[in-house]
Design a protein around this motif. Structure first.
Motif, PDB file in Angstrom:
ATOM      1  N   UNK A  57      47.277  32.671  40.013  1.00  0.00           N
ATOM      2  CA  UNK A  57      46.948  33.163  38.509  1.00  0.00           C
ATOM      3  C   UNK A  57      48.196  33.118  37.455  1.00  0.00           C
ATOM      4  N   UNK A  58      49.473  33.141  38.264  1.00  0.00           N
ATOM      5  CA  UNK A  58      50.560  33.179  37.323  1.00  0.00           C
ATOM      6  C   UNK A  58      50.763  31.909  36.485  1.00  0.00           C
ATOM      7  N   UNK A  59      50.048  30.652  37.123  1.00  0.00           N
ATOM      8  CA  UNK A  59      50.267  29.708  36.283  1.00  0.00           C
ATOM      9  C   UNK A  59      49.389  29.545  34.966  1.00  0.00           C
ATOM     10  N   UNK A  60      48.657  30.558  34.602  1.00  0.00           N
ATOM     11  CA  UNK A  60      48.098  30.889  33.370  1.00  0.00           C
ATOM     12  C   UNK A  60      48.940  31.516  32.323  1.00  0.00           C
ATOM     13  N   UNK A  61      49.831  32.035  32.800  1.00  0.00           N
ATOM     14  CA  UNK A  61      51.015  32.572  32.096  1.00  0.00           C
ATOM     15  C   UNK A  61      51.992  31.449  31.448  1.00  0.00           C
ATOM     16  N   UNK A  82      45.837  44.655  41.053  1.00  0.00           N
ATOM     17  CA  UNK A  82      47.232  44.418  41.070  1.00  0.00           C
ATOM     18  C   UNK A  82      47.356  43.202  40.206  1.00  0.00           C
ATOM     19  N   UNK A  83      46.357  42.334  40.403  1.00  0.00           N
ATOM     20  CA  UNK A  83      46.754  40.980  39.669  1.00  0.00           C
ATOM     21  C   UNK A  83      46.463  41.203  38.052  1.00  0.00           C
ATOM     22  N   UNK A  84      45.537  42.098  37.763  1.00  0.00           N
ATOM     23  CA  UNK A  84      45.178  42.367  36.294  1.00  0.00           C
ATOM     24  C   UNK A  84      46.418  43.197  35.686  1.00  0.00           C
ATOM     25  N   UNK A  85      47.042  43.870  36.509  1.00  0.00           N
ATOM     26  CA  UNK A  85      48.304  44.556  35.965  1.00  0.00           C
ATOM     27  C   UNK A  85      49.347  43.417  35.632  1.00  0.00           C
ATOM     28  N   UNK A  86      49.581  42.398  36.207  1.00  0.00           N
ATOM     29  CA  UNK A  86      50.628  41.359  36.031  1.00  0.00           C
ATOM     30  C   UNK A  86      50.268  41.123  34.449  1.00  0.00           C
ATOM     31  N   UNK A  87      49.135  40.820  33.913  1.00  0.00           N
ATOM     32  CA  UNK A  87      48.819  40.333  32.695  1.00  0.00           C
ATOM     33  C   UNK A  87      48.808  41.678  31.713  1.00  0.00           C
TER      34      UNK A  87
END
Length: 129
Positions: A57-61, A82-87
């Motif tokens: 998912x970090x690849x999207x950033x 917790x993954x949504x929180x990163x965004x």
């Protein structure tokens, strides 16, 4: 009624989607992809849904999105909070929806000039793991 041809200045547009293919600029993509109006990354993720992790998912950033559309295949699935929180910590909106819905939404938002990134999964690759 008068119609006017509107030519988009966008480099990448989604022209179609079905169970096995996402068509970008009239070229079929048979892998899961990340796409913005300016960039395309093919062969993004393949494997069971449950193995989609923070690293992928970090690849999207790297696309520096304002909005992320996560196309989750033929059915709507949700990533872990917790993954949504990163965004959200980076003021990036993230929406999970079916891949066809994400493709339609991508076209609408890019036409409005929004900096949207679509991470699009094909169902056949979600089951391939």
């Amino acid at each position: 009624m008068k119609l006017h041809l509107h030519k988009s200045d966008l480099q990448y547009q989604i022209n179609g989607v079905d169970a096995e293919t996402i068509t970008i600029n009239y070229q079929p993509c048979t892998q899961s992809i990340i796409v913005s109006a300016e960039a395309l990354s093919s062969d993004w993720f393949s494997g069971p849904w449950e193995t989609l992790d923070a690293e992928r998912l970090a690849e999207i950033l790297a696309f520096k999105p304002e909005v992320v559309l996560l196309g989750t295949g033929d059915k709507q699935r949700f990533i872990h909070p917790r993954h949504i929180q990163v965004f959200l910590e980076q003021n990036i909106a993230v929406e999970c929806m079916t891949t066809p819905a994400a493709c339609r939404t991508f076209n609408i938002l890019t036409a409005e000039g929004r900096h949207v990134v679509a991470a699009l999964l094909l169902e056949k690759h979600l089951a391939a793991g």
